[in-house]
Design an enzyme around this catalytic site. Structure first.
Site, short mmCIF file in Angstrom:
data_model
loop_
_atom_site.label_atom_id
_atom_site.label_comp_id
_atom_site.label_asym_id
_atom_site.label_seq_id
_atom_site.Cartn_x
_atom_site.Cartn_y
_atom_site.Cartn_z
N HIS A 118 14.77 75.69 75.42
CA HIS A 118 14.93 77.12 75.75
C HIS A 118 15.01 77.90 74.44
O HIS A 118 15.55 77.41 73.44
CB HIS A 118 16.21 77.32 76.58
CG HIS A 118 16.30 78.69 77.17
ND1 HIS A 118 16.68 79.78 76.42
CD2 HIS A 118 16.00 79.15 78.40
CE1 HIS A 118 16.63 80.86 77.21
NE2 HIS A 118 16.22 80.50 78.41
N GLY B 239 19.55 85.98 84.47
CA GLY B 239 20.58 86.88 85.00
C GLY B 239 20.58 87.01 86.52
O GLY B 239 21.64 86.96 87.15
N SER C 285 13.24 88.26 82.70
CA SER C 285 13.47 89.46 83.52
C SER C 285 12.84 89.38 84.90
O SER C 285 12.36 90.38 85.43
CB SER C 285 13.01 90.72 82.77
OG SER C 285 13.79 90.91 81.60
N ASN D 62 18.63 79.47 85.89
CA ASN D 62 19.32 79.03 84.68
C ASN D 62 20.56 79.91 84.51
O ASN D 62 20.45 81.06 84.14
CB ASN D 62 18.37 79.18 83.47
CG ASN D 62 19.05 78.89 82.16
OD1 ASN D 62 20.18 78.39 82.13
ND2 ASN D 62 18.38 79.19 81.06
N TRP D 63 21.72 79.32 84.81
CA TRP D 63 22.96 80.12 84.75
C TRP D 63 23.42 80.37 83.32
O TRP D 63 24.31 81.15 83.08
CB TRP D 63 24.08 79.40 85.51
CG TRP D 63 23.87 79.29 86.99
CD1 TRP D 63 22.74 79.61 87.70
CD2 TRP D 63 24.82 78.81 87.96
NE1 TRP D 63 22.93 79.36 89.03
CE2 TRP D 63 24.20 78.87 89.22
CE3 TRP D 63 26.14 78.34 87.87
CZ2 TRP D 63 24.85 78.48 90.39
CZ3 TRP D 63 26.79 77.95 89.03
CH2 TRP D 63 26.15 78.02 90.28
N LYS D 64 22.84 79.66 82.36
CA LYS D 64 23.26 79.75 80.95
C LYS D 64 24.77 79.51 80.87
O LYS D 64 25.28 78.70 81.65
CB LYS D 64 22.83 81.10 80.35
CG LYS D 64 21.34 81.37 80.61
CD LYS D 64 20.77 82.52 79.84
CE LYS D 64 19.28 82.66 80.16
NZ LYS D 64 18.63 83.70 79.37
N GLY E 141 16.21 88.82 79.37
CA GLY E 141 17.40 89.67 79.44
C GLY E 141 17.16 91.11 79.02
O GLY E 141 18.12 91.84 78.77
N GLU F 278 16.89 80.13 73.50
CA GLU F 278 18.26 80.28 72.98
C GLU F 278 18.70 79.02 72.24
O GLU F 278 19.47 79.09 71.28
CB GLU F 278 19.22 80.64 74.13
CG GLU F 278 18.98 82.08 74.58
CD GLU F 278 19.21 82.35 76.06
OE1 GLU F 278 19.89 81.54 76.72
OE2 GLU F 278 18.71 83.39 76.55
N GLU G 299 8.34 81.57 78.59
CA GLU G 299 9.35 82.61 78.55
C GLU G 299 9.18 83.41 77.25
O GLU G 299 9.71 83.01 76.21
CB GLU G 299 10.76 82.00 78.58
CG GLU G 299 11.06 81.21 79.83
CD GLU G 299 12.56 81.14 80.13
OE1 GLU G 299 12.93 81.51 81.23
OE2 GLU G 299 13.33 80.75 79.23
#
Ligand code: 13P
Length: 246
Positions: A93, A230, A208, A7-9, A169, A95, A163
């Protein structure tokens, strides 16, 4: 077969994406046996899809709208994702839940739309740190599962991703025992919710995941693969994670 999803976000430009996709496609060709999914930002999907022609690497969106089309400025439909070459879409997600106030009901509708469009939704769930500290992690995750999974699911037509919000992160990862316990819980709730047998349900772990912990995490019972943030932006790191899934 383990699943490794990146997931590149909201990261990446065309130059970075090209180099990364070439490396990932090359690694996938040399080391088959892992289902690899890349979820770049929407603006890069069509381009990445052309770079992936001839590769087994699959493409995913990071979100889709619940409606098929309409006056929803800035949003992207499931059909648009499919037309851009996607086979998957991340929904719910944390976020999106946090910054866009998405509810379980929103996630359920988006997931249903994705399935109706022929996409496989990657339905994300996970507790916050305060929920975990209050001893509510399992209850929160159960509520999310019961309310976010649509009726339309069938075996192989959806993925779940656990998650924990506090692991995203942060470099913090639950213990293998905690991951195993939570994935077992998720499998039993999801089986009850869907009527499917739990061996037919796949649950990814995200939060992570790095090259140096991916193998251990993917070896845990009940873990079908990983959803990487990440570390999916670094070619060498992500290729090592892919290799860990074999
Ligand atoms: P990190 O791997 O950066 O912790 O992000 C996880 C994530 O949110 C993937 O969807």
């Amino acid at each position: 077969m383990k699943i490794v999803a990146g997931n590149w976000k909201m990261h990446g430009d065309a130059a970075m994406a090209h180099a990364l996709v070439e490396a990932v496609a090359d690694q996938a060709g040399r080391a088959p046996g892992v289902e690899v999914i890349l979820c770049p930002p929407a603006t890069l999907l069509a381009q990445v899809s052309t770079w992936l022609i001839g590769s087994a690497v699959k493409l995913g969106g990071q979100d889709c709208h619940a409606e098929a089309q309409g006056a929803f400025t800035g949003d992207i439909s499931a059909v648009m994702l499919r037309e851009s070459g996607c086979a998957y879409v991340i929904v719910g997600h944390s976020e999106r839940r946090q910054y866009h106030r998405e509810t379980n009901e929103d996630v359920r509708k988006k997931s249903a739309r994705a399935i109706a469009t022929g996409l496989i939704p990657i339905i994300c769930i996970g507790e916050t740190l305060s929920e975990r500290e209050a001893g509510q992690a399992e209850t929160v995750v159960e509520r999310q599962l019961r309310d976010s999974i649509p009726d339309e699911v069938a075996e192989g037509r959806f993925l779940l991703a656990y998650e924990p919000v506090w692991a995203i992160g942060t470099g913090k990862v639950p213990t293998p025992e905690d991951i195993c316990r939570m994935h077992g819980h998720i499998l039993s709730v999801a089986a009850d919710r869907t009527g499917l047998a739990s061996p037919g349900i796949s649950v990814l772990y995200g939060g992570s995941v790095k090259a140096d912990n991916a193998r251990e995490i993917m070896a845990i019972q009940g873990v079908s693969g990983v959803l990487v943030g990440g570390a999916s932006l670094k070619a060498e790191e992500f290729c090592k994670i892919m290799a860990s899934g074999r």
